[in-house]
Motif scaffolding. Structure first.
Motif, PDB file in Angstrom:
ATOM      1  N   GLY A 244       0.842  -1.189   0.000  1.00 24.87           N
ATOM      2  CA  GLY A 244       0.000   0.000   0.000  1.00 24.87           C
ATOM      3  C   GLY A 244       0.873   1.233   0.000  1.00 24.87           C
ATOM      4  N   TRP A 245       0.463   2.238  -0.742  1.00 23.40           N
ATOM      5  CA  TRP A 245       1.256   3.467  -0.749  1.00 23.40           C
ATOM      6  C   TRP A 245       0.393   4.660  -1.129  1.00 23.40           C
ATOM      7  CZ3 TRP A 245       1.391  -0.204  -4.533  1.00 23.40           C
ATOM      8  CH2 TRP A 245       1.079   0.202  -5.834  1.00 23.40           C
ATOM      9  N   ILE A 246       0.679   5.771  -0.492  1.00 20.58           N
ATOM     10  CA  ILE A 246       0.227   7.096  -0.885  1.00 20.58           C
ATOM     11  C   ILE A 246       1.400   8.022  -0.610  1.00 20.58           C
ATOM     12  CG2 ILE A 246      -2.249   6.697  -0.530  1.00 20.58           C
ATOM     13  CD1 ILE A 246      -2.014   8.040   2.180  1.00 20.58           C
ATOM     14  N   THR A 247       1.254   9.288  -0.875  1.00 23.09           N
ATOM     15  CA  THR A 247       2.372  10.217  -0.678  1.00 23.09           C
ATOM     16  C   THR A 247       2.894  10.151   0.756  1.00 23.09           C
ATOM     17  OG1 THR A 247       1.457  11.707  -2.346  1.00 23.09           O
ATOM     18  CG2 THR A 247       3.086  12.626  -0.822  1.00 23.09           C
ATOM     19  N   LEU A 268       5.216  -4.397   7.582  1.00 19.21           N
ATOM     20  CA  LEU A 268       6.103  -3.231   7.590  1.00 19.21           C
ATOM     21  C   LEU A 268       5.283  -2.008   7.201  1.00 19.21           C
ATOM     22  CD1 LEU A 268       9.062  -4.829   5.573  1.00 19.21           C
ATOM     23  CD2 LEU A 268       8.876  -4.654   8.063  1.00 19.21           C
ATOM     24  N   LEU A 269       5.167  -1.042   8.101  1.00 20.82           N
ATOM     25  CA  LEU A 269       4.391   0.170   7.853  1.00 20.82           C
ATOM     26  C   LEU A 269       5.278   1.404   7.990  1.00 20.82           C
ATOM     27  CD1 LEU A 269       1.148  -0.589   9.936  1.00 20.82           C
ATOM     28  CD2 LEU A 269       1.678  -1.260   7.589  1.00 20.82           C
ATOM     29  N   SER A 270       4.956   2.443   7.230  1.00 25.83           N
ATOM     30  CA  SER A 270       5.719   3.692   7.328  1.00 25.83           C
ATOM     31  C   SER A 270       4.810   4.873   7.021  1.00 25.83           C
ATOM     32  CB  SER A 270       6.905   3.683   6.345  1.00 25.83           C
ATOM     33  OG  SER A 270       6.439   3.698   5.004  1.00 25.83           O
ATOM     34  N   LYS A 271       5.182   6.028   7.543  1.00 27.58           N
ATOM     35  CA  LYS A 271       4.472   7.280   7.235  1.00 27.58           C
ATOM     36  C   LYS A 271       5.419   8.444   7.493  1.00 27.58           C
ATOM     37  CE  LYS A 271       2.318   7.489  11.844  1.00 27.58           C
ATOM     38  NZ  LYS A 271       1.041   7.523  12.609  1.00 27.58           N
ATOM     39  N   ASP A 275      11.863  11.056   2.238  1.00 27.56           N
ATOM     40  CA  ASP A 275      12.509  10.439   1.078  1.00 27.56           C
ATOM     41  C   ASP A 275      11.890   9.056   0.921  1.00 27.56           C
ATOM     42  OD1 ASP A 275      14.147   9.062  -0.712  1.00 27.56           O
ATOM     43  OD2 ASP A 275      15.973  10.093  -0.043  1.00 27.56           O
ATOM     44  N   GLU A 276      10.924   8.938   0.017  1.00 22.63           N
ATOM     45  CA  GLU A 276      10.183   7.684  -0.100  1.00 22.63           C
ATOM     46  C   GLU A 276      11.058   6.535  -0.579  1.00 22.63           C
ATOM     47  OE1 GLU A 276       6.358   7.972  -1.983  1.00 22.63           O
ATOM     48  OE2 GLU A 276       5.995   9.976  -1.171  1.00 22.63           O
TER      49      GLU A 276
END
Length: 296
Positions: A244-247, A268-271, A275-276
């Protein structure tokens, strides 16, 4: 000075021949050190499917925008309702591009330019099987397919199914690109912990039959976006997963199958990534660290 005289290939091998972490404490230290190199917020959940006590949770209860990870709970709900006889995966469903906001029921539509699977827009006005729509919802992350499928099974039903598994924080509220809902903060949200619970239940065939569970796993194995969990793993390792991805945000979650029969769930989650690309690379590195620990 000694290495000055060694062949370049040997130097590379020596540099790569770091011992695999032997404890989860070491794994967590390595992961934390890697995450400290990237600006952003992260969560990690690891659960061995061979040893219930082998688990690693890092910020696992923190809430994240779910992005397309919410499509796996929707698939799970489809298979649950199909098994209960409430629908059939062979049902013909109209491909349309008009949906209704959960805020005020006003109509909105999706743009193929913002969708990772634009081909489905060419089929508007025709009928597709629910099975095919679910397939493209997962492997191609089709937003259009997702909204059509959610209308068929109900977002609230997907949430309630997860509640029954003990996933108490994840929220499947709506379809994709509901701008009014987004502006009011009515988003699909998740935690690493709850996605871990869901994938563990799928792997252990605890929601639907073994046959239906394997059908879902087979779809997840066909995933076309492989920049994170599978990126650095050997070719003989199979990963049944959904990204899953958004800006500013990139996720990956799924089940990892080793050729020796061992398996595990990894989320694995990130927000807030500035720097994507660096964030995606860090998550791929973390996946490799977990794999090295399990495969040692």
């Amino acid at each position: 000075m000694l290495f000055r005289f060694l062949p370049l290939g040997l130097l590379i091998c020596l540099a790569c021949a770091q011992p695999s972490p032997s404890t989860l404490v070491e794994v967590e230290q390595i992961i934390q050190g890697r995450l400290n190199e990237v600006e952003g917020d992260f969560a990690v959940a690891f659960q061995s499917l061979d040893n219930p006590e082998e688990q690693l949770l890092m910020n696992a209860r923190e809430e994240f925008h779910a992005a397309s990870t919410m499509k796996t709970p929707v698939m799970l709900e489809v298979y649950k309702q199909a098994e209960a006889g409430e629908l059939s995966l062979d049902d013909s469903v109209l491909v349309k591009n008009e949906f209704f906001s959960i805020v005020d029921s006003s109509a909105y539509s999706l743009s193929p330019d913002d969708d990772s699977y634009s081909k489905l827009y060419e089929q508007i006005g025709t009928k597709q099987s629910l099975r095919d729509l679910v397939y493209h919802m997962i492997i191609s992350s089709s937003n259009l397919a997702t909204n059509i499928v959610i209308e068929a099974v109900g977002a609230e039903n997907a949430t309630q199914t997860l509640r029954g598994l003990g996933a108490n924080d994840i929220q499947v509220r709506r379809g994709v690109e509901d701008g009014k809902a987004y502006r009011q903060g009515l988003n699909n949200t998740t935690t690493a912990h709850d996605l871990m619970i869901m994938f563990k239940a799928i792997a252990e065939h605890r929601v639907v039959s073994a046959e239906a569970s394997q059908a879902m796993i087979d779809i997840l194995l066909d995933q076309r976006f492989n920049e994170m969990i599978p990126a650095q793993l050997p070719d003989d390792v199979r990963v049944a997963h959904k990204t899953g991805w958004i800006t500013g945000l990139h996720h990956d979650s799924g089940i990892v199958y080793l050729p020796n029969g061992r398996s595990y769930v990894l989320v694995l989650l990130s927000k807030n990534l500035t720097d994507e690309d660096a964030g995606v690379q860090a998550l791929a590195d973390i996946s490799k660290t977990i794999y090295d620990y399990v495969a040692k």
